[in-house]
Design an enzyme around this catalytic site. Structure first.
Site, PDB file in Angstrom:
ATOM      1  CB  SER A 187      -0.968  -0.032   1.181  1.00 37.70           C
ATOM      2  OG  SER A 187      -2.111   0.746   0.895  1.00 37.70           O
ATOM      3  CE  LYS A 216     -17.507  21.095  11.210  1.00 34.80           C
ATOM      4  NZ  LYS A 216     -16.312  21.414  10.425  1.00 34.80           N
TER       5      LYS A 216
END
Length: 387
Positions: free
Chosen positions: A192, A244
């Site tokens: 990765s 949010k």
């Protein structure tokens, strides 16, 4: 004949007074004459000279400390930020020292191959089991500017880590590769974010048992909404917008939020794929990377990675040394590693970071991950199994 006198009776007992007891005066101690104390000498000129010297030294030191402050205020905030960041970077690089590594040329050889360790989870911060991005960037830049360094070997054993930290190191690898060849040697893991970094090097060598690939991006978060509902707990949240508090663990994630976060993950993954396509000659473009089998994020053993075109050679660290010498015109060169002199602040911060027992017993991958962060990391490492 003399007449006899009458005998008078003795006086009563009360009239007898005891004979006076002899009073002995205490023996006087010998009195020795004590000479008068000598008068104390006064403070001479030498004392006042030292006092004046001390005051002058302190005043000069304060003045020297104040001058840079006034200069920074005079040149403005933007230039001040550049100046202070440059000082911090220069100080960080001054702490770098070289350690000779036996195995190639002798210690007195002027030519050097810098071996840079990338071990542990890649993160911006330092800690046990972490590969700090700023340290690696400093070492790569140091090697790039050292005329005696003819090649660089990235000694890698990492499951990946933060996307941002991996990208910072990748850019430093590209910068270093402009001046001298860079070879990556993957040990147990080069997955990765580790592969993200390795894609900027000129040559990649892996062991046949190395696990690499895992090309992808994840965002993870804990969701404890059902547990809170079972215990009758609620979280009251006041927010400025509907999204949010995305990935809040106190409530289920709705579909709109899920799609939006998936878009962010996909965009980051496309950038990752573009880096692979740019660094590996086996892929013409991003579409070729996306069409490959490993685009689903799977890990690959060394032979499979070689067949897929993700690496260049199967071998060991000695093979990486030979390749670095070959790319550096074939002349002998000694191996060096970079080390840093630990400071008091490093010790204090590391001790503070390890005070929590619950954190110290967790594997580095779990200690590193933060909710909502973008990570290019092998998912199996999240369970603490990185070998």
């Amino acid at each position: 004949p003399t007449p006899l006198r009458p005998v008078e009776p003795p006086p009563p007992a009360a009239q007898y007074a005891p004979p006076p007891t002899a009073q002995f005066a205490p023996r006087r101690q010998a009195q020795f004459a004590v000479p008068p104390a000598a008068p104390k000498p006064g403070r001479g000129c030498f004392f006042y000279f030292l006092l004046v010297f001390f005051i002058a030294t302190v005043s000069l030191g304060l003045l020297l400390l104040a001058l840079p402050v006034f200069a920074i205020l005079a040149i403005g905030p933007d230039a001040a930020n550049q100046f202070t960041s440059g000082l911090a970077k220069a100080s960080s690089q001054r702490d770098i020292r070289e350690v000779y590594v036996p195995g190639a040329a002798d210690e007195f050889c002027p030519r050097k191959i810098a071996v840079i360790d990338i071990h542990g989870v890649i993160l911006p911060e330092s800690g046990r089991g972490f590969a700090q991005s700023q340290r690696l960037v400093d070492e790569l830049e140091w090697a790039a500017h050292d005329d005696d360094v003819v090649a660089v070997i990235l000694d890698m054993d990492t499951p990946g880590g933060s996307v941002t930290a991996s990208d910072e190191i990748y850019q430093a690898v590209l910068y270093c590769a402009e001046y001298k060849p860079v070879v990556t040697c993957m040990r147990s893991l080069g997955a990765s974010g580790g592969y993200y970094v390795a894609a900027g090097s000129d040559w990649i060598i892996v062991n046949r048992h190395t696990l690499t690939g895992s090309i992808g991006v994840i965002i993870s978060a804990f969701n404890y909404a059902e547990l809170m509902e079972r215990w009758g707990l609620k979280v009251e949240t006041l927010k400025s917008g509907a999204m949010k508090d995305m990935l809040s663990g106190s409530r289920p994630t709705n579909e709109t939020e899920r799609q939006y976060m998936q878009t962010i993950v996909q965009e980051t993954f496309l950038e990752f794929a573009a880096i692979v396509a740019e660094g590996r000659p086996a892929f013409e473009n991003v579409e070729a990377v996306l069409a490959a089998d490993f685009a689903d994020g799977r890990i690959l053993r060394g032979p499979a990675a070689l067949e897929a075109g993700l690496v260049d050679q199967l071998g060991y660290f000695d093979d990486a040394v030979d390749k670095a010498i070959e790319l550096a015109d074939g002349e002998p060169a000694k191996l060096i590693r970079y080390r840093r002199r630990p400071t008091l602040s490093d010790f204090l911060f590391s001790a503070s970071a390890e005070r929590d027992l619950a954190q110290s017993v967790l594997p580095a991958s779990l200690r590193a991950l933060k909710t909502g962060g973008l990570y290019a990391i092998w998912p199996h490492a999240l369970a603490g199994v990185a070998e």
